[in-house]
Motif scaffolding. Structure first.
Motif, PDB file in Angstrom:
ATOM      1  N   UNK A   1      -2.736  -8.578  -5.231  1.00 32.33           N
ATOM      2  CA  UNK A   1      -1.453  -9.153  -5.613  1.00 32.33           C
ATOM      3  C   UNK A   1      -1.534  -9.923  -6.920  1.00 32.33           C
ATOM      4  N   UNK A   2      -2.679  -9.891  -7.557  1.00 33.98           N
ATOM      5  CA  UNK A   2      -2.830 -10.627  -8.817  1.00 33.98           C
ATOM      6  C   UNK A   2      -2.866  -9.673  -9.996  1.00 33.98           C
TER       7      UNK A   2
ATOM      8  N   UNK B   1      -4.118   0.055  -7.656  1.00 42.10           N
ATOM      9  CA  UNK B   1      -4.183  -0.622  -8.951  1.00 42.10           C
ATOM     10  C   UNK B   1      -2.794  -0.944  -9.487  1.00 42.10           C
ATOM     11  N   UNK B   2      -1.757  -0.320  -8.924  1.00 41.84           N
ATOM     12  CA  UNK B   2      -0.387  -0.559  -9.376  1.00 41.84           C
ATOM     13  C   UNK B   2       0.408  -1.417  -8.392  1.00 41.84           C
TER      14      UNK B   2
ATOM     15  N   UNK C   1       7.431   1.540  -0.786  1.00 40.82           N
ATOM     16  CA  UNK C   1       6.171   1.727  -1.494  1.00 40.82           C
ATOM     17  C   UNK C   1       5.034   2.007  -0.518  1.00 40.82           C
ATOM     18  N   UNK C   2       4.112   2.847  -0.978  1.00 43.48           N
ATOM     19  CA  UNK C   2       2.927   3.183  -0.196  1.00 43.48           C
ATOM     20  C   UNK C   2       1.747   3.267  -1.167  1.00 43.48           C
ATOM     21  N   UNK C   3       0.983   2.184  -1.262  1.00 45.53           N
ATOM     22  CA  UNK C   3      -0.155   2.122  -2.183  1.00 45.53           C
ATOM     23  C   UNK C   3      -1.447   2.495  -1.450  1.00 45.53           C
ATOM     24  N   UNK C   4      -2.175   3.425  -2.027  1.00 41.09           N
ATOM     25  CA  UNK C   4      -3.396   3.915  -1.389  1.00 41.09           C
ATOM     26  C   UNK C   4      -4.629   3.427  -2.152  1.00 41.09           C
ATOM     27  N   UNK C   5      -5.803   3.450  -1.519  1.00 35.16           N
ATOM     28  CA  UNK C   5      -7.026   3.044  -2.220  1.00 35.16           C
ATOM     29  C   UNK C   5      -7.372   4.018  -3.329  1.00 35.16           C
TER      30      UNK C   5
END
Length: 305
Positions: A128-129, A235-236, A257-261
């Protein structure tokens, strides 16, 4: 009349090099997410960087993805063809008094940030940073701006978070987005993320030479293409906070949203285009098949847990 799909996503690479294993990994997340529910995954070419984007890389993207077995609706949206759309979005923000010209060079911005007191962003929750401290320089006086314009000094358009806060009023503290995460049993868990609007400070949303930025073009295109779900890398994740602010200001819907590794190498480093040994083009020339590619990806992810 055919009912449009309820799940619409996109895979949006930049043609700044040949696709590599990390791209194949990310593409599978997006295309398979759509396929699993009878949805659609668009291919979008994010080619606003005139210096680094090349036609040969653009053509190779479609070639490699078709080779992997993916397909998408035509025509493909290329951001370089839609500068007028981004100009209109920027004009709307300008009319609301929410943007200002910033004449600082990249070096001057870095030096200003280094001088400013801030907490080290390398600690804590990196998901989150932002990768850099927020820019808080603010606009200059009208007289200074006119002088620099007369000199022909290049500038970028920054979004004033102070003005956005005033513009949105009570809605400023209500901004949020829905994040879906795959659990260990492959089910989806949903979390409502409260937006930190000024996480990046006054971020650049357009440059004089390109008339847009990744943020503005991405947000506009997601709305234009009726994207219901954004499937992209961790990363986004942080920039989603800024994107929700832009969506709200411009009256665009906020997707799920669906953020993956990310796929990483043996040292835990993110795969990069400069590493030619993992490009799909190189692996194809070695005689590898799509099945080999996905088997290698599965092996890499299993090895790193």
């Amino acid at each position: 009349m055919k009912t449009p799909p309820s799940f619409i996503t996109r895979f949006a690479p930049s043609p700044t090099g040949y696709l590599h294993l990390g791209h194949a990994f990310a593409a599978r997340f997006a295309f398979e997410a759509a396929r699993a529910v009878g949805g659609v995954c668009h291919l979008r070419i994010e080619d606003t960087d005139r210096t680094r984007c090349k036609p040969a890389f653009d053509a190779a993207i479609a070639d490699d993805l078709h080779w992997l077995g993916f397909s998408w609706p035509e025509p493909v949206r290329r951001q370089s063809d839609h500068r007028a759309d981004y100009d209109k979005a920027l004009t709307r923000l300008h009319a609301m008094g929410l943007v200002y010209r910033c004449f600082k060079t990249r070096k001057e911005v870095i030096e200003a940030i280094d001088r400013a007191p801030h907490l080290p962003l390398t600690k804590g929750d990196t998901a989150t940073a932002p990768q850099k401290p927020p820019f808080t320089g603010g606009p200059i006086t009208t007289g200074e701006e006119m002088d620099l314009m007369a000199e022909g000094k290049p500038y970028a358009w920054r979004l004033s978070m102070a003005r956005c806060r005033d513009h949105l009023g009570a809605d400023w503290s209500r901004l949020a987005f829905r994040e879906e995460k795959l659990s260990s049993d492959q089910g989806l868990k949903t979390q409502i993320i409260t937006v930190v609007p000024d996480l990046f400070g006054d971020e650049i949303i357009a440059r004089k030479d390109t008339h847009t930025s990744y943020h503005l073009a991405c947000v506009h295109d997601d709305a234009h293409q009726n994207i219901s779900h954004v499937v992209r890398g961790n990363d986004l994740f942080a920039v989603t906070h800024l994107h929700v602010v832009l969506q709200t200001l411009l009256g665009y819907p906020t997707p799920i949203y669906r953020h993956h590794p990310l796929l990483t190498d043996d040292h835990g480093e993110r795969l990069a285009k400069r590493n030619q040994s993992v490009t799909l083009r190189h692996l194809r020339e070695m005689g590898k098949t799509p099945e080999d590619i996905f088997a290698r990806i599965d092996e890499m992810t299993a090895h790193r847990g």
